[in-house]
Design an enzyme around this catalytic site. Structure first.
Site, short mmCIF file in Angstrom:
data_model
loop_
_atom_site.label_atom_id
_atom_site.label_comp_id
_atom_site.label_asym_id
_atom_site.label_seq_id
_atom_site.Cartn_x
_atom_site.Cartn_y
_atom_site.Cartn_z
N LYS A 133 0.94 -1.23 0.23
CA LYS A 133 0.01 0.02 -0.09
C LYS A 133 0.96 1.34 0.01
O LYS A 133 2.00 1.41 0.66
CB LYS A 133 -0.85 0.01 1.50
CG LYS A 133 -2.11 0.95 1.28
CD LYS A 133 -3.07 0.79 2.50
CE LYS A 133 -4.09 1.90 2.51
NZ LYS A 133 -4.99 1.74 3.70
N SER A 166 -9.90 2.31 2.80
CA SER A 166 -8.95 2.82 1.66
C SER A 166 -8.11 1.95 1.08
O SER A 166 -7.66 2.46 0.02
CB SER A 166 -8.42 3.96 2.67
OG SER A 166 -7.39 3.37 3.62
N SER A 203 -10.05 -0.41 6.74
CA SER A 203 -9.53 -0.01 5.33
C SER A 203 -8.70 -1.46 4.72
O SER A 203 -8.31 -1.50 3.70
CB SER A 203 -8.41 0.91 5.55
OG SER A 203 -9.27 1.97 5.23
N1 GLN Z 1 -13.08 4.11 5.89
C1 GLN Z 1 -12.57 4.59 6.98
C2 GLN Z 1 -12.11 6.02 6.98
O1 GLN Z 1 -12.40 6.62 6.22
C3 GLN Z 1 -11.35 3.86 7.39
C4 GLN Z 1 -10.17 4.16 6.96
C5 GLN Z 1 -8.96 3.42 7.40
O2 GLN Z 1 -9.22 2.36 7.79
N2 GLN Z 1 -7.80 3.91 6.94
O3 GLN Z 1 -11.71 6.69 8.00
#
Ligand code: GLN
Length: 505
Positions: free
Chosen positions: A88, A163, A187
């Site tokens: 990532k 994400s 995410s």
């Molecule tokens: N979707 C969640 C957010 O927008 C989780 C993000 C993540 O785990 N990096 O914060």
């Protein structure tokens, strides 16, 4: 390419990481051939999928050749020797463009490796490149990437989750057998759920955050993504471990998750269904597959009981105060002075103006929204009312988990309320986007661990559904034991694994 080369390549890209590692170690195939097969696949499909932001073909081939030289010399091989991995883009890799999905870091090449990167290299993995993500890991669809969205290999009009949509889509499109993600609110798990892959958020403190570009430091945790439970365990074991360079890194014992993945024994285990993470708001086909997975667990001899975690209802609200507060502080370092983009540096602007112009041009809407929210929540006079209250809710959620784990060994729920939605569907409605993580966020707030694994396709849309398994802190091995048991029972009943059904690109 000859026909036999094509079928060999297809076999290679569909192989599990463990099969590839074994074949490389036994000299049945070289890491160079495996790596080239994946690079070819990326070349074929990534224009459509856009799982990668940067492909380091040259670097990957050099790493593969180094492994092949070790094999030829008869050296002892580390566990992932020669296996390709996608990383990532939120982890630094020395000399390789690293953007965290943001235009503000465009062109930045870090001078150092994140500990996760160092560990991948040490485990013999071949890093193919950097995977796409929502800007600074803020989002549930990868549509907030500053470089354009990733598409879901199951249906290119749909989101791959976020994400870490790039890491999940790369697996489902057979561009990599393993990828690394980060999970701050879901995410790793939500992308796994909507792409029919596996992903684990390890216990907070077990994977080093050194060199992980911070979103919310008290929630962020790197973790493994794979196409099956055993592969995911291999990568988990390679990434976890104490690191002096991260003050929140755990210095105690780590469970053996690889052994746990092979155990697959849930007989006599107590499993809790979280009452608050079901029912209204969950798509019918998601609930149906979830109920069937629970039935699999009882058939395997586990005892299933309903458990209530009443404060989970407030998790999303608390998260969207704590996360923006920490993010607003972490993102202050992107000021146009030190990294990446700089706007207006033409002699006609003050330093403050350059900072403002850089941030205005470099940050996307979601980053700006959260910085403003966080700055407000932390401002004097509001701190106690917002941030302070949210921290109290966080404690109550941790207490709910503790009480539940007094009664049961693991908790289960659907990973996400719905299957993959259409690109653009929730882009103008931040709250609808945030709701994707209702089931995953409690674990991040409490710091314990959880896994998502595929449990079938929803009948109404033919898209993957994920099961979330949650365990106490540093009992990550339970996730792999239970996950391995469910996976093998389901794969037996289907006669094949779910991912083999992904429509060919
Ligand atoms: N979707 C969640 C957010 O927008 C989780 C993000 C993540 O785990 N990096 O914060």
């Amino acid at each position: 390419m000859s026909e036999s080369a094509i079928s060999l390549n297809t076999e290679l890209i569909k192989s599990s990481a463990s099969a590839l590692a074994a074949a490389i170690a036994h000299r049945e195939i070289s890491s160079r051939e495996v790596t080239d097969a994946h690079l070819d696949r990326i070349e074929q499909v990534d224009e459509q999928v856009h799982a990668f932001l940067h492909v380091d073909a040259e670097g990957a081939r050099a790493q593969a050749d180094a492994v092949d030289a070790k094999v030829a010399a008869g050296d002892e091989l580390p566990p992932l020797a020669g296996v390709p991995v996608g990383l990532k883009d939120v982890f630094t890799q020395r000399g390789i463009p690293t953007t965290a999905g943001s235009r503000i870091l465009e062109g930045w090449r870090p001078p150092y490796d994140a500990t996760v990167t160092t560990k991948l290299k040490g485990s013999g993995a071949v890093i193919l490149g950097k995977t796409n993500m929502d800007e600074f890991a803020m989002g549930s669809s990868t549509e907030h990437s500053g470089y354009g969205p990733t598409r879901n290999p199951w249906d290119l009009d749909r989101i791959p989750g976020g994400s870490g949509g790039g890491s999940a889509a790369a697996l489902a499109a057979f561009e990599a057998p393993l990828t690394v993600g980060t999970d701050t609110g879901g995410s790793i798990r939500q992308p796994a759920s909507v792409t029919g892959t596996v992903g684990t958020k390890p216990t907070y403190g077990s994977v080093s955050r050194f060199g992980l570009i911070a979103l919310a430091s008290s929630l962020d945790q790197g973790g493994p993504c794979g196409r099956n439970v055993a592969d995911t365990a291999l990568l988990h074991q390679a990434l976890a471990g104490h690191d002096e360079r991260d003050s929140t890194s755990w210095a105690g014992e780590y469970p053996d998750v690889v052994a746990a993945a092979a155990k697959r024994d849930v007989k006599g285990m107590k499993i809790g269904l979280v009452k608050e993470l079901s029912g209204e708001g969950y798509q019918a086909g998601v609930s149906q597959r979830f109920d069937e997975a629970v039935k699999v667990l009882t058939d395997l001899g586990a005892e299933v009981v309903e458990v209530s975690c009443p404060h989970f209802d407030y998790a999303l609200a608390a998260y969207y105060l704590i996360l923006p507060s920490e993010a607003s502080s972490n993102l202050a370092r992107f000021d146009g002075m030190r990294f990446g983009l700089r706007e207006g540096d033409d002699g006609n602007h003050t330093v403050e103006q350059v900072m403002g112009l850089t941030r205005d041009a470099g940050f996307g809407d979601e980053a700006k929204r959260r910085i403003i929210l966080g700055t407000y929540a932390l401002s004097s006079g509001y701190y106690d009312a917002y941030y302070g209250q949210a921290q109290k809710v966080r404690t109550l959620i941790a207490q709910d988990f503790a009480a539940a784990f007094d009664q049961v060994d693991v908790l289960v729920s659907p990973t996400a309320p719905t299957t993959a939605f259409k690109l653009g569907e929730k882009l103008d409605d931040p709250v609808a986007m945030y709701l994707n993580d209702v089931a995953t966020i409690p674990v991040n707030l409490a710091g314990n661990c959880a896994m998502s694994l595929p449990i079938g396709l929803a009948p109404e849309d033919g898209l993957p559904v994920g099961l979330q398994i949650m365990a106490p802190s540093f009992a990550d091995d339970r996730l792999y034991n239970v996950g391995g048991a469910v996976e093998s029972a389901l794969v037996d009943s289907w006669g094949h694994d779910l991912i083999s059904e992904v429509p060919a690109l």
